[in-house]
Design an enzyme around this catalytic site. Structure first.
Site, PDB file in Angstrom:
ATOM      1  N   LYS A 126      -1.529  -6.637   0.259  1.00 49.93           N
ATOM      2  CA  LYS A 126      -0.679  -6.728  -0.930  1.00 49.93           C
ATOM      3  C   LYS A 126      -1.296  -7.588  -2.019  1.00 49.93           C
ATOM      4  CE  LYS A 126       3.885  -5.878   0.927  1.00 49.93           C
ATOM      5  NZ  LYS A 126       5.234  -6.439   1.021  1.00 49.93           N
ATOM      6  N   GLU A 127      -2.439  -8.233  -1.763  1.00 43.00           N
ATOM      7  CA  GLU A 127      -3.073  -9.047  -2.804  1.00 43.00           C
ATOM      8  C   GLU A 127      -4.361  -8.361  -3.281  1.00 43.00           C
ATOM      9  OE1 GLU A 127      -2.927 -13.016  -1.037  1.00 43.00           O
ATOM     10  OE2 GLU A 127      -0.967 -13.342  -1.984  1.00 43.00           O
TER      11      GLU A 127
END
Ligand code: HEC
Ligand code: HEC
Length: 323
Positions: A126-127
């Site tokens: 998610k980053e």
């Protein structure tokens, strides 16, 4: 000769007695003055380039700077951050300023140090959703970058040198404040309300958890020490609420979090791992209820807020032009 030395010390004593601004540092305080760390400036400069480089993310859209802006206290001022492909994270972003002083990194302490932390962001789907091999493949095509790495690291561009340069840059992000000047003996660096707020911060017991150079960042504590915070909160429980338990899987570690540093806290709203407090005043109320199990007059809370605002520090990057 001897009498000259004596005279020197006598006049020094007189000077200290008469001039409060160069009086002895307040040596027994539970908050320590913020010290600059030794930094290799060339490696730090290379680290700054990486910190701002979107090629670190899989689709070249996100840099560290997206979520840790210099102009907003090293955070993004959002409840949760946005990574690649617009994905929302699960927890509020803490600041990178002074993070080098924290005893471990992340709310749950799953990274030992700054070098270790870098790997977690890079692989987090998610980053950055990336890998060191993908990053090295991309940066290898950038001859200026490659030669800079060769100059500063024997092995050149590599996983350890990427980790090292980023960490070196972060070790330079130290933000001394007016309060540090006060601790170093400059009696008028903070005003009477801020001084009173500091005394209250100690006497109510905030200091038991928020202490040391970072005014936090040196222990884990349960969120809800005196009242059950999670039972009272309106929103559903999340995995992130488990805190340190997610690392150790020990029941006694459930809801334990690294006590956050309160340096620059006036700039880093919203507050808490779940961003449940929109303002500093709300955060202070929550701390009174759930960490101290106490109430306090409004004036005392305002004075504590004033003290916390005196911890806003300065770093050249905070005033730098927006990239
Ligand atoms: C998508 C947003 C995002 C990006 C990009 C990002 N971070 Fe973070 N950062 C966070 C969040 C959210 C946390 C807290 C995660 C946790 O504790 O589980 C965090 C935590 C940290 C911490 C720990 C601070 C502390 O007090 O525990 C450091 C240091 C840090 N990031 C540095 C970096 C660096 C260096 C990069 C780039 C290599 C980076 N971050 C990229 C959102 C981001
Ligand atoms: C028993 C330990 C403890 C005591 C006492 C304590 N705190 Fe905290 N504080 C914490 C922990 C743990 C957190 C993080 C909670 C979370 O987000 O999960 C925190 C978070 C905060 C935050 C939010 C910081 C951020 O960046 O999100 C502020 C502000 C704060 N505390 C101020 C205070 C004040 C003011 C007092 C005294 C009135 C106080 N604290 C007393 C442990 C404590």
């Amino acid at each position: 000769m001897k009498s000259n030395v004596l005279k020197f010390f006598l006049s020094l004593e007189l000077l200290l007695l008469t001039c409060p601004s160069i009086a002895a540092p307040l040596s027994k305080e539970p908050i320590r003055p913020l010290m600059m760390l030794k930094v290799d400036t060339q490696k730090a400069a290379l680290g700054k380039l990486l910190f701002e480089d979107k090629r670190l993310s899989k689709d070249n859209t996100v840099a560290c700077l997206n979520c840790h802006s210099y102009h907003t206290g090293g955070v993004d001022n959002l409840p949760v951050s946005t990574g690649v492909r617009g994905q929302q994270g699960a927890i509020n972003a803490p600041t990178v300023f002074n993070a080098a002083n924290n005893f471990v990194q992340f709310w749950d302490g799953r990274a030992r140090n700054l070098e270790d932390q870098v790997g977690h962001v890079i692989s987090n789907p998610k980053e950055f959703d990336s890998s060191f091999s993908l990053i090295i493949q991309k940066l290898s095509k950038d001859s200026a970058m490659v030669s800079e790495f060769k100059k500063l690291y024997p092995e050149g561009l590599s996983e350890p040198s990427i980790r090292s340069a980023l960490a070196e840059f972060e070790r330079g992000l130290i933000t001394p404040s007016r309060f540090d000047r006060y601790l170093q003996g400059e009696a008028n660096a903070i005003n009477d309300q801020e001084k009173n707020g500091y005394q209250l911060f100690k006497s109510y017991g905030c200091i038991a958890c928020h202490q040391g150079q970072n005014v936090g960042g040196n222990m884990f504590q349960v969120f809800g020490a005196m009242n059950n915070y999670f039972a009272d909160r309106k929103t559903p429980k999340t995995d992130a609420d488990n805190g340190r338990y997610n690392v150790t899987h020990k029941e006694s570690d459930r809801h334990l979090f690294k006590v956050p540093s309160l340096r620059n806290v006036a700039l880093t709203a919203p507050y808490f791992h779940d961003a449940s407090a929109a303002t500093l005043e709300q955060a202070i109320n929550t701390m009174f209820k759930y960490q101290l199990g106490r109430t306090a007059p409004q004036q005392d809370k305002e004075d504590i807020a004033a003290f916390l605002k005196s911890l806003t520090g300065q770093h050249v990057l905070m005033n730098a032009q927006r990239p």
